[in-house]
Scaffold this active site. Structure first.
Site, PDB file in Angstrom:
ATOM      1  N   CYS A  11      -1.451  12.382  16.791  1.00 57.35           N
ATOM      2  CA  CYS A  11      -0.556  13.432  17.282  1.00 57.35           C
ATOM      3  C   CYS A  11      -0.082  13.031  18.680  1.00 57.35           C
ATOM      4  O   CYS A  11      -0.084  11.839  19.010  1.00 57.35           O
ATOM      5  CB  CYS A  11      -1.233  14.812  17.256  1.00 57.35           C
ATOM      6  SG  CYS A  11      -2.665  14.979  18.332  1.00 57.35           S
ATOM      7  N   ARG A  17      -4.456  18.734  17.652  1.00 58.63           N
ATOM      8  CA  ARG A  17      -4.294  18.616  16.196  1.00 58.63           C
ATOM      9  C   ARG A  17      -5.059  17.457  15.579  1.00 58.63           C
ATOM     10  O   ARG A  17      -5.816  17.641  14.621  1.00 58.63           O
ATOM     11  CB  ARG A  17      -2.793  18.480  15.850  1.00 58.63           C
ATOM     12  CG  ARG A  17      -1.990  19.738  16.157  1.00 58.63           C
ATOM     13  CD  ARG A  17      -0.500  19.476  16.124  1.00 58.63           C
ATOM     14  NE  ARG A  17      -0.089  18.566  17.193  1.00 58.63           N
ATOM     15  CZ  ARG A  17       1.079  17.992  17.309  1.00 58.63           C
ATOM     16  NH1 ARG A  17       1.993  18.222  16.377  1.00 58.63           N
ATOM     17  NH2 ARG A  17       1.375  17.207  18.319  1.00 58.63           N
ATOM     18  N   ASP A 119       2.617  22.073  17.013  1.00 58.63           N
ATOM     19  CA  ASP A 119       1.802  21.715  18.176  1.00 58.63           C
ATOM     20  C   ASP A 119       1.262  22.986  18.832  1.00 58.63           C
ATOM     21  O   ASP A 119       2.031  23.726  19.454  1.00 58.63           O
ATOM     22  CB  ASP A 119       2.660  20.919  19.169  1.00 58.63           C
ATOM     23  CG  ASP A 119       1.830  20.314  20.275  1.00 58.63           C
ATOM     24  OD1 ASP A 119       0.668  20.750  20.443  1.00 58.63           O
ATOM     25  OD2 ASP A 119       2.332  19.413  20.958  1.00 58.63           O
TER      26      ASP A 119
END
Ligand code: 4NP
Length: 148
Positions: A11, A17, A119
């Site tokens: 990510c 994440r 996000d």
């Protein structure tokens, strides 16, 4: 095609994440006795060496997974060459990884119609991390069933 033996999730910061994806994948591998190498990284360098963000540690813990020992690292050419599967969490990650010569797959293609994993770094509070966790869990498990 031969089954993959290693996977790295990528990510932006490697603190929200992709640590969840790494944690879910390690838990799945443990439960299913899979001998695979699993890691995660960020395309950015801001958080190198830091543990996952508090909300990701918390949502993982609620779901029975301890990710607190993870430390952020930045993706690089050596890691790209080292892992069979490079799994991006969103389209920006895909673009950045391709620019580095990688051939990434997108996590959202494994159960969420190719959606970006949103996000949550900029979410106001804990809300949202639950949804992100659920999406990551479904897609990571589908991915591993297909590719490993
Ligand atoms: P992640 O979230 O990519 O899910 O780890 C982010 C963490 C940090 C930043 C951006 C996204 N940041 O800009 O520092």
């Amino acid at each position: 095609m031969a089954k993959a033996k290693s996977v790295i999730f990528v990510c932006l910061g490697n603190i929200c994440r992709s640590p969840l994806a790494e944690g879910v994948a390690k838990e799945y591998a443990k439960k299913n006795n899979l001998d695979i190498k699993i890691s995660s990284a960020g395309t950015g360098s801001w958080h190198i060496g830091e543990p996952p963000c508090d909300n990701s540690i918390e949502v993982a813990k609620i779901n029975g997974i301890d990710i607190s020992d993870q430390r952020a690292q930045q993706i690089n050419k050596i890691l790209i060459d080292e892992f069979d599967l490079i799994i991006a969490l969103d389209d920006k990650n895909i673009t950045d990884l391709k620019r580095m010569g990688a051939n990434p797959l997108k996590l959202g293609d494994y159960g969420y119609d190719g959606d970006d994993v949103p996000d949550p770094y900029f979410f106001p509070g804990f809300e949202g991390f639950d949804k992100v966790f659920e999406m990551i869990k479904i897609c990571v498990e589908n991915l591993l069933k297909q590719k490993i």
